[in-house]
Write an enzyme that holds these catalytic residues in place. Structure first.
Site, mmCIF file in Angstrom:
data_model
loop_
_atom_site.group_PDB
_atom_site.id
_atom_site.type_symbol
_atom_site.label_atom_id
_atom_site.label_comp_id
_atom_site.label_asym_id
_atom_site.label_seq_id
_atom_site.Cartn_x
_atom_site.Cartn_y
_atom_site.Cartn_z
ATOM 1 C CD GLU A 18 -39.953 9.175 9.824
ATOM 2 O OE1 GLU A 18 -39.898 9.940 10.801
ATOM 3 O OE2 GLU A 18 -38.994 9.018 9.030
ATOM 4 C CE LYS A 62 -36.759 18.817 8.769
ATOM 5 N NZ LYS A 62 -37.853 17.840 8.732
ATOM 6 N NE ARG A 106 -24.863 14.535 -12.565
ATOM 7 C CZ ARG A 106 -24.654 13.216 -12.455
ATOM 8 N NH1 ARG A 106 -23.508 12.695 -12.860
ATOM 9 N NH2 ARG A 106 -25.586 12.426 -11.946
ATOM 10 N NE ARG A 139 -34.595 18.193 12.938
ATOM 11 C CZ ARG A 139 -35.919 18.104 12.860
ATOM 12 N NH1 ARG A 139 -36.541 17.025 13.333
ATOM 13 N NH2 ARG A 139 -36.637 19.081 12.341
ATOM 14 C CE1 TYR A 160 -37.519 19.931 5.523
ATOM 15 C CE2 TYR A 160 -36.096 18.169 4.716
ATOM 16 C CZ TYR A 160 -37.318 18.602 5.219
ATOM 17 O OH TYR A 160 -38.325 17.698 5.427
#
Length: 285
Positions: free
Chosen positions: A181, A149, A100, A52, A33
């Site tokens: 972070e 991310k 799945r 990114r 995301y």
């Protein structure tokens, strides 16, 4: 008023937006995301977020779902149709829907692409910038590829809730005795005029706001060191701050109960916030 959201090529009212229960983002957190801030109806650092996004997807062996120009047009249309002056555009891309199975589905499986807006009037005037954040520290229990991310955000969410339970605003995560972070931001300290922040690597997200802020700091002749720092070093710092796409530059005034400086936002954090907002508005699209 219902928002207009983007789902797999269509702009639809949010009540009509659906994603398959077999989507791998839902079943495996198999997706990435980005969040882009909007000020005065324009997107901040869009190119950086798009680059990114492409990198995160590549690390997970996924292609970009559309060109950067097409992605920009989707962002702009959502901002316009939802009347966003100040706020955020959230983008999520997953590997798509498939039965799945831990193994990836075939390469030609359509990706799931979702974007939506959040209106946040006065985003740049957050009162917390005047008072600063209180931070607690927690063990960093996330996986080792934090530079991607991904939508795996459960532990950061738990961290924010743990911080609030202790009367703090947010948490910094600690691994091997040093700060990695924040739960949703990059962390910095300032000592004797030098800005110190963790060096890039797999241990932290390569923040788009981080890159811009460090560039602006160096242009302003501020000294910057990219290295790890301990909690004790942070508590002994003159000031501290965090950066993120939605918080910009946000001062930190307390770490694990220890006040920094005189317990108010420091001059470097305040100056960097001013510079970042001024310069980012100039290049916003």
């Amino acid at each position: 008023m219902s928002r207009i959201v983007y789902v797999n090529g269509a702009f639809v009212p949010e009540a009509e937006a659906t994603v398959s229960v077999f989507d791998r983002g839902f079943l495996f957190a198999d997706g990435v995301y980005e969040v882009t801030s909007v000020l005065s109806g324009k997107l901040l650092d869009f190119d950086g977020h798009a680059r990114r996004l492409e990198r995160s997807l590549a690390e997970l062996d996924m292609p970009m779902p559309m060109t950067q120009d097409a992605l920009l047009e989707v962002h702009r249309r959502l901002v316009a149709e939802n009347g966003i002056e100040d706020g955020l555009v959230y983008l999520q891309v997953t590997r798509g829907a498939a039965d799945r199975d831990f193994a990836y589905p075939p390469k030609d499986t359509p990706q799931t692409v979702v974007l939506f807006t959040q209106s946040k009037p006065g985003l740049a005037d957050n009162p917390a910038a005047q008072t600063g954040l209180k931070i607690v520290t927690l063990p960093d229990l996330r996986w080792d590829r934090r530079d991607i991310k991904t939508v795996q955000l459960l532990y950061p969410s738990m961290g924010k809730m743990a911080a609030k339970a202790q009367g703090a605003d947010d948490a910094w995560m600690v691994e091997d005795g040093v700060v990695t972070e924040g739960t949703s931001n990059n962390a910095y300290i300032v000592k004797d005029g030098t800005i110190v922040t963790r060096h890039l690597g797999n241990e932290i997200l390569h923040g788009i706001t981080r890159a811009a802020v460090l560039r602006f700091a160096q242009e302003a002749q501020m000294k910057v060191e990219e290295r790890a720092f301990s909690v004790e070093e942070a508590q002994d710092a003159d000031e501290a701050f965090v950066t993120s796409a939605s918080a910009f530059v946000m001062p930190v005034v307390e770490i694990d109960g220890a006040a920094l400086g005189n317990g108010t936002p420091g001059p470097i954090a305040k100056r960097l916030r001013e510079i970042y907002l001024d310069e980012s508005r100039k290049t916003a699209v």
